[in-house]
Design an enzyme around this catalytic site. Structure first.
Site, short mmCIF file in Angstrom:
data_model
loop_
_atom_site.label_atom_id
_atom_site.label_comp_id
_atom_site.label_asym_id
_atom_site.label_seq_id
_atom_site.Cartn_x
_atom_site.Cartn_y
_atom_site.Cartn_z
N ASP A 18 2.13 12.78 12.36
CA ASP A 18 3.45 12.90 11.77
C ASP A 18 4.48 13.27 12.84
O ASP A 18 4.17 13.99 13.79
CB ASP A 18 3.43 13.97 10.67
CG ASP A 18 4.64 13.93 9.78
OD1 ASP A 18 5.35 12.90 9.76
OD2 ASP A 18 4.91 14.94 9.10
N HIS A 35 7.58 5.21 16.78
CA HIS A 35 6.30 4.61 16.43
C HIS A 35 5.61 4.04 17.68
O HIS A 35 4.38 4.13 17.82
CB HIS A 35 6.48 3.51 15.39
CG HIS A 35 6.98 4.01 14.07
ND1 HIS A 35 6.46 5.13 13.45
CD2 HIS A 35 7.97 3.55 13.25
CE1 HIS A 35 7.09 5.34 12.30
NE2 HIS A 35 8.01 4.40 12.16
N LEU A 129 -17.94 7.26 20.30
CA LEU A 129 -16.99 7.84 19.35
C LEU A 129 -16.78 6.84 18.22
O LEU A 129 -16.59 5.65 18.48
CB LEU A 129 -15.65 8.14 20.03
CG LEU A 129 -14.51 8.59 19.10
CD1 LEU A 129 -14.72 10.03 18.65
CD2 LEU A 129 -13.14 8.45 19.77
#
Length: 236
Positions: A18, A35, A129
């Protein structure tokens, strides 16, 4: 053994990314600039997770509510998703990252849906991962969809358990998050992994997502290491 290596490391970290818009606004830039910087933070965070020994990293990349944003911003977010996938996939694959997508990927259209599915297939055997990208995802919708699957399967109500219900969620096969991080100073979980975070440690940081990186990730893990996880049990 160093202090860092001796500390407990969460198996699974989930992050609500956020602050992209706020980061851009404070610099007099369009939201899309935030963004773009946020996409760079994703790469830094993936690298930090690998370096710290985290095995699962789930990122709330696009919520089901994000479709309500202005069409231009939705288009920008979709374009950046395509760009990130195409520019980062080779590097992720080389680093041993297994990509998994949760959420309603079909809402992004057949072309991007096919690319996402192909990326999952290409990285399926990687084990360094597991990067879980939540796209057009909502926690309530995930639970409702699982309930519908249970009903459609003809499962008797008394046969339904927490374990077999969890196996019907988008995150089946993925351990619940040990640590949930939200950036930007907001203190809520915004319909993210509602079932899965029942006993997650929650950490809220004022750092805006485009500024997040290895140092902020390490600080979050340091804080996690101080927590006493009880899972509802009384302390010894």
């Amino acid at each position: 053994m160093s202090e860092v290596s001796a500390r407990p490391v969460p198996l699974h970290v989930a992050i609500i990314m956020d602050g992209n818009g706020r980061w851009a606004t404070t610099r007099g830039l369009p939201r899309v600039a935030g963004h773009r910087e946020g996409a760079k933070a994703v790469r830094r965070t993936v690298e930090a997770a690998i370096a710290q020994g985290v095995r699962y990293l789930t990122l709330f990349a696009f919520s089901s509510e994000n479709w309500r944003r202005p069409p231009g911003e939705v288009a920008d977010l979709t374009f950046l998703l395509k760009h990130y996938l195409r520019s980062e996939l080779n590097e992720m694959h080389a680093q041993g990252v297994c990509l998994k997508i949760i959420g309603e990927r079909e809402r992004f259209g057949p072309n991007l849906t096919a690319e996402l599915t192909a990326a999952e297939a290409r990285t399926a055997n990687n084990s360094k991962l597991t990067l879980v990208m939540a796209l057009s995802y909502g926690g309530r919708a995930d639970i409702v969809a699982a309930a519908r699957k249970a009903i459609a399967s003809g499962m008797a109500p008394e046969a339904l358990t927490e374990e077999n219900f969890a196996a019907l969620l988008d995150t089946r096969g993925i351990p619940d998050p040990d640590l949930l991080i939200r950036t930007s100073g907001e203190v809520r979980i915004s319909n993210f992994l509602l079932w899965q975070t029942a006993y997650s440690e929650l950490l809220f940081t004022d750092v805006l997502w485009p500024d997040f990186g290895a140092a902020a990730f390490a600080a979050a893990l340091d804080e996690y290491a101080t927590r006493e996880r009880r899972f509802g049990a009384r302390p010894a």
